[in-house]
Scaffold this motif. Structure first.
Motif, PDB file in Angstrom:
ATOM      1  N   SER A 178       0.878  -1.184   0.000  1.00  0.00           N
ATOM      2  CA  SER A 178       0.000   0.000   0.000  1.00  0.00           C
ATOM      3  C   SER A 178       0.907   1.223   0.000  1.00  0.00           C
ATOM      4  N   ILE A 179       0.603   2.160  -0.883  1.00  0.00           N
ATOM      5  CA  ILE A 179       1.368   3.405  -0.944  1.00  0.00           C
ATOM      6  C   ILE A 179       0.402   4.565  -0.808  1.00  0.00           C
ATOM      7  N   LEU A 180       0.566   5.305   0.277  1.00  0.00           N
ATOM      8  CA  LEU A 180      -0.278   6.480   0.528  1.00  0.00           C
ATOM      9  C   LEU A 180       0.578   7.723   0.340  1.00  0.00           C
ATOM     10  N   ASN A 181       0.034   8.682  -0.379  1.00  0.00           N
ATOM     11  CA  ASN A 181       0.796   9.866  -0.743  1.00  0.00           C
ATOM     12  C   ASN A 181       0.302  11.136  -0.065  1.00  0.00           C
ATOM     13  N   CYS A 182       1.227  12.073   0.072  1.00  0.00           N
ATOM     14  CA  CYS A 182       0.929  13.337   0.744  1.00  0.00           C
ATOM     15  C   CYS A 182       1.816  14.414   0.140  1.00  0.00           C
ATOM     16  N   ASP A 183       1.226  15.543  -0.178  1.00  0.00           N
ATOM     17  CA  ASP A 183       1.978  16.683  -0.694  1.00  0.00           C
ATOM     18  C   ASP A 183       1.798  17.875   0.233  1.00  0.00           C
ATOM     19  N   TYR A 184       2.807  18.711   0.302  1.00  0.00           N
ATOM     20  CA  TYR A 184       2.697  19.902   1.126  1.00  0.00           C
ATOM     21  C   TYR A 184       3.223  21.117   0.371  1.00  0.00           C
ATOM     22  N   THR A 185       2.795  22.283   0.802  1.00  0.00           N
ATOM     23  CA  THR A 185       3.165  23.499   0.093  1.00  0.00           C
ATOM     24  C   THR A 185       4.129  24.381   0.885  1.00  0.00           C
ATOM     25  N   ASN A 186       4.131  24.232   2.195  1.00  0.00           N
ATOM     26  CA  ASN A 186       4.948  25.097   3.045  1.00  0.00           C
ATOM     27  C   ASN A 186       6.351  24.512   3.173  1.00  0.00           C
ATOM     28  N   SER A 187       7.324  25.175   2.574  1.00  0.00           N
ATOM     29  CA  SER A 187       8.697  24.667   2.590  1.00  0.00           C
ATOM     30  C   SER A 187       9.336  24.772   3.977  1.00  0.00           C
ATOM     31  N   MET A 188       8.647  25.428   4.908  1.00  0.00           N
ATOM     32  CA  MET A 188       9.172  25.543   6.267  1.00  0.00           C
ATOM     33  C   MET A 188       8.876  24.297   7.107  1.00  0.00           C
ATOM     34  N   PHE A 189       7.977  23.464   6.646  1.00  0.00           N
ATOM     35  CA  PHE A 189       7.685  22.232   7.387  1.00  0.00           C
ATOM     36  C   PHE A 189       8.962  21.409   7.517  1.00  0.00           C
ATOM     37  N   ASP A 190       9.218  20.943   8.739  1.00  0.00           N
ATOM     38  CA  ASP A 190      10.434  20.161   8.927  1.00  0.00           C
ATOM     39  C   ASP A 190      10.175  18.876   9.722  1.00  0.00           C
ATOM     40  N   TYR A 191       8.934  18.590   9.984  1.00  0.00           N
ATOM     41  CA  TYR A 191       8.622  17.358  10.700  1.00  0.00           C
ATOM     42  C   TYR A 191       7.296  16.847  10.188  1.00  0.00           C
ATOM     43  N   PHE A 192       7.259  15.561   9.886  1.00  0.00           N
ATOM     44  CA  PHE A 192       6.095  14.976   9.233  1.00  0.00           C
ATOM     45  C   PHE A 192       5.677  13.700   9.957  1.00  0.00           C
ATOM     46  N   LEU A 193       4.382  13.498  10.022  1.00  0.00           N
ATOM     47  CA  LEU A 193       3.860  12.365  10.769  1.00  0.00           C
ATOM     48  C   LEU A 193       2.730  11.700   9.982  1.00  0.00           C
ATOM     49  N   TRP A 194       2.528  10.441  10.275  1.00  0.00           N
ATOM     50  CA  TRP A 194       1.360   9.718   9.778  1.00  0.00           C
ATOM     51  C   TRP A 194       0.573   9.195  10.974  1.00  0.00           C
ATOM     52  N   TYR A 195      -0.740   9.382  10.882  1.00  0.00           N
ATOM     53  CA  TYR A 195      -1.648   8.865  11.887  1.00  0.00           C
ATOM     54  C   TYR A 195      -2.629   7.930  11.203  1.00  0.00           C
TER      55      TYR A 195
END
Lengths: 113, 112
Positions: B19-36
């Protein structure tokens, strides 16, 4: 080991009324965050409480307020309810200084009619 | 503002497959990412996270990949199991800021 408990699980309010939602954090946790999850959307950060003070706030109006008690439990108050306030309200607890990995409660489903 | 986007509202895979779940973000300041992960009538449960200094983090059957240049992250589940069926949320934050931004979620269904 009880996780995060929220009460009530469901409630229905009328526009203009006020509501109070309650949260007890996971044992050992000292920080409580509140989120609003509208239907079909991800949770949105409302605010976080630590040491009985609001430490950080998201983009929500002043109608949303909260409180944290010495035992770390917390309340979310919403005044002058609008139809758009209908949502699932999630409480998450954590231990200050630790990495993410918030523990979420199962939420309170608020319906405003 | 939708700073974190999960463009696939649902995904269906066969048991044992990836299973491959995808996520895109726009804010280049984000520096920590999580999955729930979220089961019906339960709150979201933390699954796995990754800091922007890494491009991969693995925990058992779950691996998160981060592509900073593309502002994209993905969650791989191998092999998928029926018990993995749930809604998966991607979240991001800046400087360990408590204002995590969540995507709208992807509902994963793993068929036996």
């Amino acid at each position: 080991d009880a996780g995060v408990t929220q009460s009530p699980t469901h409630l229905i309010k009328t526009r203009g009324q006020q509501v109070t939602l309650r949260c007890s954090p996971k044992s050992g946790h000292d920080t409580v965050s509140w989120y609003q999850q509208a239907l079909g959307q991800g949770p949105q950060f409302i605010f976080q409480y630590y040491e009985e003070e609001e430490r950080q706030r998201g983009n929500f109006p002043d109608r949303f307020s909260g409180h944290q008690f010495p035992n770390y439990s917390s309340e979310l108050n919403v005044n002058a309810l609008l139809l758009g306030d209908s949502a699932l309200y999630l409480c998450a607890s954590s231990l200050d200084g630790q990495d993410y990995g918030y523990t979420f409660g199962s939420g309170t489903r608020l319906t405003v009619v | 503002d939708q700073q974190v986007k999960q463009n696939s509202p649902s995904l269906s895979v066969q048991e044992g497959r990836i299973s491959i779940l995808n996520c895109d973000y726009t804010n280049s300041m984000f520096d920590y990412f999580l999955w729930y992960k979220k089961y019906p009538a339960e709150g979201p449960t933390f699954l796995i996270s990754i800091s922007s200094i890494k491009d991969k983090n693995e925990d058992g059957r779950f691996t998160v990949f981060l592509n900073k240049s593309a502002k994209h992250l993905s969650l791989h589940i191998v092999p998928s199991q029926p018990g993995d069926s749930a809604v998966y949320f991607c979240a991001a934050s800046v400087n360990n800021n408590n204002d995590m931004r969540f995507g709208a979620g992807t509902r994963l269904t793993v068929k036996p």
